[in-house]
Design a protein around this motif. Sequence first.
Motif, PDB file in Angstrom:
ATOM      1  N   ALA A  96      22.000  86.713  36.276  1.00 33.38           N
ATOM      2  CA  ALA A  96      20.670  86.099  36.138  1.00 33.38           C
ATOM      3  C   ALA A  96      19.580  86.993  36.706  1.00 33.38           C
ATOM      4  O   ALA A  96      18.404  86.882  36.313  1.00 33.38           O
ATOM      5  N   PHE A  97      19.943  87.914  37.643  1.00 32.31           N
ATOM      6  CA  PHE A  97      18.950  88.763  38.294  1.00 32.31           C
ATOM      7  C   PHE A  97      18.806  90.132  37.621  1.00 32.31           C
ATOM      8  O   PHE A  97      18.131  90.999  38.167  1.00 32.31           O
ATOM      9  N   ARG A  98      19.448  90.319  36.472  1.00 31.12           N
ATOM     10  CA  ARG A  98      19.383  91.642  35.843  1.00 31.12           C
ATOM     11  C   ARG A  98      17.960  91.995  35.417  1.00 31.12           C
ATOM     12  O   ARG A  98      17.603  93.172  35.378  1.00 31.12           O
ATOM     13  N   GLY A  99      17.144  91.008  35.112  1.00 28.73           N
ATOM     14  CA  GLY A  99      15.772  91.298  34.734  1.00 28.73           C
ATOM     15  C   GLY A  99      14.941  91.870  35.860  1.00 28.73           C
ATOM     16  O   GLY A  99      13.855  92.433  35.618  1.00 28.73           O
ATOM     17  N   GLN A 100      15.397  91.751  37.097  1.00 29.06           N
ATOM     18  CA  GLN A 100      14.681  92.276  38.259  1.00 29.06           C
ATOM     19  C   GLN A 100      15.290  93.583  38.770  1.00 29.06           C
ATOM     20  O   GLN A 100      15.029  93.990  39.912  1.00 29.06           O
ATOM     21  N   ALA A 101      16.083  94.247  37.944  1.00 30.42           N
ATOM     22  CA  ALA A 101      16.766  95.463  38.390  1.00 30.42           C
ATOM     23  C   ALA A 101      15.776  96.541  38.799  1.00 30.42           C
ATOM     24  O   ALA A 101      15.952  97.229  39.821  1.00 30.42           O
ATOM     25  N   GLY A 102      14.715  96.730  38.013  1.00 29.80           N
ATOM     26  CA  GLY A 102      13.736  97.764  38.358  1.00 29.80           C
ATOM     27  C   GLY A 102      13.074  97.506  39.692  1.00 29.80           C
ATOM     28  O   GLY A 102      12.913  98.417  40.528  1.00 29.80           O
ATOM     29  N   GLY A 103      12.678  96.266  39.944  1.00 29.83           N
ATOM     30  CA  GLY A 103      12.055  95.941  41.222  1.00 29.83           C
ATOM     31  C   GLY A 103      13.010  96.091  42.386  1.00 29.83           C
ATOM     32  O   GLY A 103      12.620  96.538  43.477  1.00 29.83           O
ATOM     33  N   LEU A 104      14.278  95.735  42.187  1.00 30.45           N
ATOM     34  CA  LEU A 104      15.263  95.867  43.256  1.00 30.45           C
ATOM     35  C   LEU A 104      15.541  97.337  43.581  1.00 30.45           C
ATOM     36  O   LEU A 104      15.754  97.698  44.749  1.00 30.45           O
ATOM     37  N   GLN A 105      15.543  98.203  42.570  1.00 29.89           N
ATOM     38  CA  GLN A 105      15.725  99.626  42.838  1.00 29.89           C
ATOM     39  C   GLN A 105      14.576 100.184  43.678  1.00 29.89           C
ATOM     40  O   GLN A 105      14.800 100.939  44.631  1.00 29.89           O
ATOM     41  N   LYS A 106      13.347  99.800  43.348  1.00 26.51           N
ATOM     42  CA  LYS A 106      12.202 100.234  44.159  1.00 26.51           C
ATOM     43  C   LYS A 106      12.314  99.673  45.567  1.00 26.51           C
ATOM     44  O   LYS A 106      11.963 100.346  46.554  1.00 26.51           O
ATOM     45  N   PHE A 107      12.804  98.446  45.677  1.00 29.35           N
ATOM     46  CA  PHE A 107      12.956  97.843  47.005  1.00 29.35           C
ATOM     47  C   PHE A 107      13.939  98.638  47.862  1.00 29.35           C
ATOM     48  O   PHE A 107      13.655  98.933  49.041  1.00 29.35           O
ATOM     49  N   PHE A 108      15.098  98.995  47.316  1.00 24.65           N
ATOM     50  CA  PHE A 108      16.077  99.741  48.101  1.00 24.65           C
ATOM     51  C   PHE A 108      15.546 101.131  48.452  1.00 24.65           C
ATOM     52  O   PHE A 108      15.827 101.645  49.551  1.00 24.65           O
ATOM     53  N   SER A 109      14.777 101.757  47.567  1.00 25.87           N
ATOM     54  CA  SER A 109      14.178 103.051  47.900  1.00 25.87           C
ATOM     55  C   SER A 109      13.201 102.915  49.054  1.00 25.87           C
ATOM     56  O   SER A 109      13.189 103.722  50.003  1.00 25.87           O
ATOM     57  N   ALA A 110      12.373 101.874  49.021  1.00 25.20           N
ATOM     58  CA  ALA A 110      11.412 101.655  50.103  1.00 25.20           C
ATOM     59  C   ALA A 110      12.131 101.303  51.395  1.00 25.20           C
ATOM     60  O   ALA A 110      11.735 101.747  52.484  1.00 25.20           O
ATOM     61  N   SER A 111      13.216 100.533  51.307  1.00 21.79           N
ATOM     62  CA  SER A 111      13.968 100.162  52.504  1.00 21.79           C
ATOM     63  C   SER A 111      14.606 101.380  53.153  1.00 21.79           C
ATOM     64  O   SER A 111      14.626 101.511  54.390  1.00 21.79           O
ATOM     65  N   ARG A 112      15.119 102.311  52.334  1.00 20.66           N
ATOM     66  CA  ARG A 112      15.724 103.518  52.880  1.00 20.66           C
ATOM     67  C   ARG A 112      14.677 104.349  53.635  1.00 20.66           C
ATOM     68  O   ARG A 112      14.938 104.874  54.720  1.00 20.66           O
TER      69      ARG A 112
END
Length: 307
Positions: free
Chosen positions: A257-273
């Motif tokens: 169900a969360f696949r539509g937010q994949a782009g935002g989650l990738q940016k989130f993990f980059s910012a978290s790192r």
Amino acid sequence: MRALPLALLLALVSLPAAAQVRGVELRTPRAFGYFQGDLVQVQAEIRTDPGFTLQRSSLPKPGPVTYWLDLRDVRTEESRGADGAHVIRLRLTYQDFYVALDARTLEVPGFPVTVENAGTNGSTTAVAQLPAWKIGVSPLREVQPERRDDPAEYLRPDGRAPRLDPQPALASAAGFLALAVLALLLLAYDRAWWIFGRRRGRPFALAQKALYRAKRRSQGEALYREALLALHRGLDATDGRRVLADDLPDFLGRHPAFRGQAGGLQKFFSASRLAFFGRDTAGAGTTLPLPEAEALLRRLGAVERSA
């Protein structure tokens, strides 16, 4: 003899004006049975040649007409008749203040109304005279009632009002109140409000609440870190384990169900790192600004509710 040509000329000049107004007709609901304070309705219908319109400035103004009659309202309506004539309807509302001692007939005065045809060579006007008309008024009481020894006998008892049962209205109000409470509970369940916020399956709703609380006590870089932590906690609670950047494909596989937010989650993990491992909070804020992080959290919460 000299006056004869002048009279003929005046007659010829007046013929077109007379032809311009084809007729005037008055209509009333009734011509009798009016008491003091009653409203009297009358409709005046003026039929003119095509092209003529009403001069509204020629209409009477609401106010006293005579000492016993007031004009309360004037409304106009214009249309085209079946015979091609232009029809002007005046809807007049009078109020009768005549204190009648017996039944009698009173005359309501008429008044003139001007119609106009504005053409390229100038305007032509004509006058339509609304005739006087009569109404019958009646007294509110008899002049000399039957003599009675006790003055109280002239008074009549108060009318009895029907007793209304309030139970149906109360039952309806209680039913609507119960429906409103049920709808509010369903909305609270859907939005994870109050006691429903901690139920299983709504970790992103809890993360949003945690971020709202953090806004009250933090700001700047501290608030930004709180937002990233809230997203981490929501992901971890949803998956039941720690979710790192490399685990994102597996997370989306387990929670499609969360696949539509994949782009935002990738940016989130980059910012978290950058923020937690690179100690570059400013760079993390450039990669994923705080408003975008909040928007991502809201989108994840919406997906969570729909799922």
